[in-house]
Design a protein around this motif. Structure first.
Motif, short mmCIF file in Angstrom:
data_model
loop_
_atom_site.label_atom_id
_atom_site.label_comp_id
_atom_site.label_asym_id
_atom_site.label_seq_id
_atom_site.Cartn_x
_atom_site.Cartn_y
_atom_site.Cartn_z
N ALA A 172 0.60 -10.35 12.13
CA ALA A 172 0.71 -9.27 11.15
C ALA A 172 1.44 -9.76 9.91
N ALA A 173 1.08 -9.21 8.75
CA ALA A 173 1.69 -9.63 7.49
C ALA A 173 3.12 -9.10 7.39
N LEU A 174 4.01 -9.92 6.82
CA LEU A 174 5.42 -9.55 6.75
C LEU A 174 5.63 -8.26 5.96
N GLY A 175 4.98 -8.12 4.81
CA GLY A 175 5.16 -6.91 4.01
C GLY A 175 4.74 -5.66 4.74
N THR A 176 3.61 -5.73 5.44
CA THR A 176 3.12 -4.57 6.19
C THR A 176 4.09 -4.20 7.31
N VAL A 177 4.60 -5.22 8.00
CA VAL A 177 5.53 -4.97 9.10
C VAL A 177 6.85 -4.41 8.58
N LEU A 178 7.36 -4.92 7.45
CA LEU A 178 8.59 -4.38 6.88
C LEU A 178 8.41 -2.93 6.44
N PHE B 180 6.34 -0.79 7.77
CA PHE B 180 6.33 -0.04 9.02
C PHE B 180 7.75 0.19 9.53
N MET B 181 8.56 -0.87 9.52
CA MET B 181 9.94 -0.78 10.01
C MET B 181 10.75 0.21 9.17
N MET B 182 10.62 0.13 7.84
CA MET B 182 11.38 1.03 6.96
C MET B 182 10.98 2.48 7.17
N SER B 183 9.69 2.73 7.37
CA SER B 183 9.25 4.12 7.56
C SER B 183 9.77 4.69 8.87
N VAL B 184 9.80 3.86 9.92
CA VAL B 184 10.31 4.32 11.21
C VAL B 184 11.79 4.68 11.12
N ILE B 185 12.56 3.83 10.41
CA ILE B 185 14.02 4.01 10.39
C ILE B 185 14.46 5.04 9.36
N LEU C 67 10.96 7.87 -1.72
CA LEU C 67 11.26 6.84 -0.73
C LEU C 67 9.97 6.19 -0.22
N GLY C 68 8.94 7.00 0.00
CA GLY C 68 7.66 6.46 0.45
C GLY C 68 7.05 5.50 -0.55
N CYS C 69 7.12 5.84 -1.84
CA CYS C 69 6.60 4.94 -2.88
C CYS C 69 7.37 3.62 -2.90
N GLY C 70 8.69 3.70 -2.72
CA GLY C 70 9.49 2.48 -2.68
C GLY C 70 9.11 1.60 -1.50
N ILE C 71 8.89 2.20 -0.34
CA ILE C 71 8.50 1.43 0.85
C ILE C 71 7.13 0.80 0.66
N LEU C 72 6.17 1.55 0.09
CA LEU C 72 4.85 0.99 -0.18
C LEU C 72 4.93 -0.19 -1.13
N LEU C 73 5.77 -0.05 -2.15
CA LEU C 73 5.94 -1.14 -3.12
C LEU C 73 6.46 -2.40 -2.43
#
Length: 368
Positions: A314-320, A322-327, A353-359
């Motif tokens: 899995a790509a690092l950005g996608t996984v990060l 995912f991790m940020m949204s869970v926490i 916050l969602g836009c920041g995580i997507l970025l």
């Protein structure tokens, strides 16, 4: 550390009644800071000795005791679980104890005084950094929000703290370092702080203080929480109490997360995660965020899953993301915050916050 905890517990408990002290109580009363420090050093030495033996012990239990065939899906899953479970829990105990000792110097009252009256831009940065060293989770959102608001801390600054505290805490950083290396830990720290500061600053610019629930805005700051003037023994006891309190609450999530990670590690085919969470799929980042929102866990519970996802391609950005949204963006946390924030402010909080995580997700996938 258990011996140290017992000795400190004895010393902290006054003798019952007016009778003479028992021999055990008399020995505990003679415990000196030097003796406590020596017990601490011995405990740390035992910690490192155990930590170094985890990998061969997991292999022996998997192949020697259980007799599983090396290379099989079940063997890989079992070895992952037997190795990562004690590894993550040992890291958790060590970092919570260390930060607990540091926290004995820093009370919530001092945090409120530090943030109150600051310029908002500087306050956002300071609040986010403060969130890193204070292991508060989403369940602490309501009392912390009330305490900061009544102390005169601006809304945007308070939200920067509330984003950083669960997402970029010391547990997440140490576990990321232990499992994935310092580069991933540093990247997560920088982007997490950036998201917390930016989200708090943007919301502060929107002047939405009137969208805080009326009962919170009408509160007045009460008496200040007194700072504890603890001696060295008291600070060690504070660290041990932190271990008992925090690890006692999160260890189940850790084990569940590791079990999920073990299943991914052992049974998910190579390349499968790269197909659905890779750089080539533009929808992978928002999909990962949406999947993470309904979940409820903490940094300690999600990091073993992150480790397994990355190991499967899995790509690092996608996984990060995912991790940020869970926490930081989970549905249970939004339910808790609804007690103090009105729906419009909740919606703005989620959007910013969602836009920041997507970025963060797209940025890391583009450059790494």
């Amino acid at each position: 550390m258990q011996d140290l905890n017992e000795e400190l517990a004895k010393q902290s408990c006054p003798c019952a009644g007016d009778g003479a002290s028992s021999p055990a109580q008399e020995r505990a009363s003679r415990l000196s800071p030097v003796t406590a420090t020596l017990l601490l050093v011995a405990g740390l030495a035992a910690w490192f000795a155990i930590y170094k033996q985890l990998a061969p012990l997991a292999a022996w239990l998997t192949f020697g005791v259980a007799g599983l065939a090396e290379g099989s899906h079940l063997a890989e899953a079992v070895r992952f679980f037997l190795y990562d479970t004690p590894k993550v829990l040992l890291l958790l105990v060590l970092v919570v104890f260390g930060v607990g000792v540091l926290r004995s110097y820093f009370t919530q009252a001092r945090a409120r005084r530090l943030l109150a009256g600051r310029r908002e831009s500087a306050g956002n940065v300071l609040a986010a950094l403060l969130g890193v060293v204070t292991p508060f989770c989403s369940c602490s959102a309501v009392p912390l929000f009330m305490g900061f608001m009544t102390a005169g801390v601006p809304l945007g600054v308070t939200l920067s703290f509330l984003i950083a505290a669960p997402m970029v805490n010391e547990i997440a950083l140490v576990m990321l370092y232990g499992l994935l290396g310092w580069k991933v830990a540093a990247l997560y720290f920088a982007t997490g702080i950036g998201v917390a500061v930016a989200a708090g600053w943007v919301i502060g610019r929107l002047n939405m203080e009137n969208h805080v629930e009326d009962w919170v805005r009408h509160l007045r700051a009460g008496g200040e929480e007194a700072d504890e003037n603890l001696d060295w023994l008291g600070r060690l006891r504070f660290g041990l109490d932190s271990v008992r309190d925090i690890v006692g609450k999160v260890w189940k999530y850790v084990v569940i997360g590791i079990a999920a990670g073990a299943a991914i590690h052992g049974y998910v085919p190579e390349g499968f995660m790269a197909d659905i969470m890779g750089k080539s799929a533009w929808w992978a980042v928002p999909a990962s965020v949406l999947v993470g929102i309904p979940m409820y866990t903490n940094a300690a519970g999600i990091i073993p899953i992150v480790d397994a996802l990355l190991g499967k391609g899995a790509a690092l950005g996608t996984v990060l993301a995912f991790m940020m949204s869970v926490i930081a963006l989970s549905f249970p946390e939004m339910v808790i915050l609804r007690k103090v924030l009105k729906p419009r402010l909740i919606a703005v909080f989620i959007t910013v916050l969602g836009c920041g995580i997507l970025l963060v997700g797209y940025l890391f996938n583009a450059v790494i």
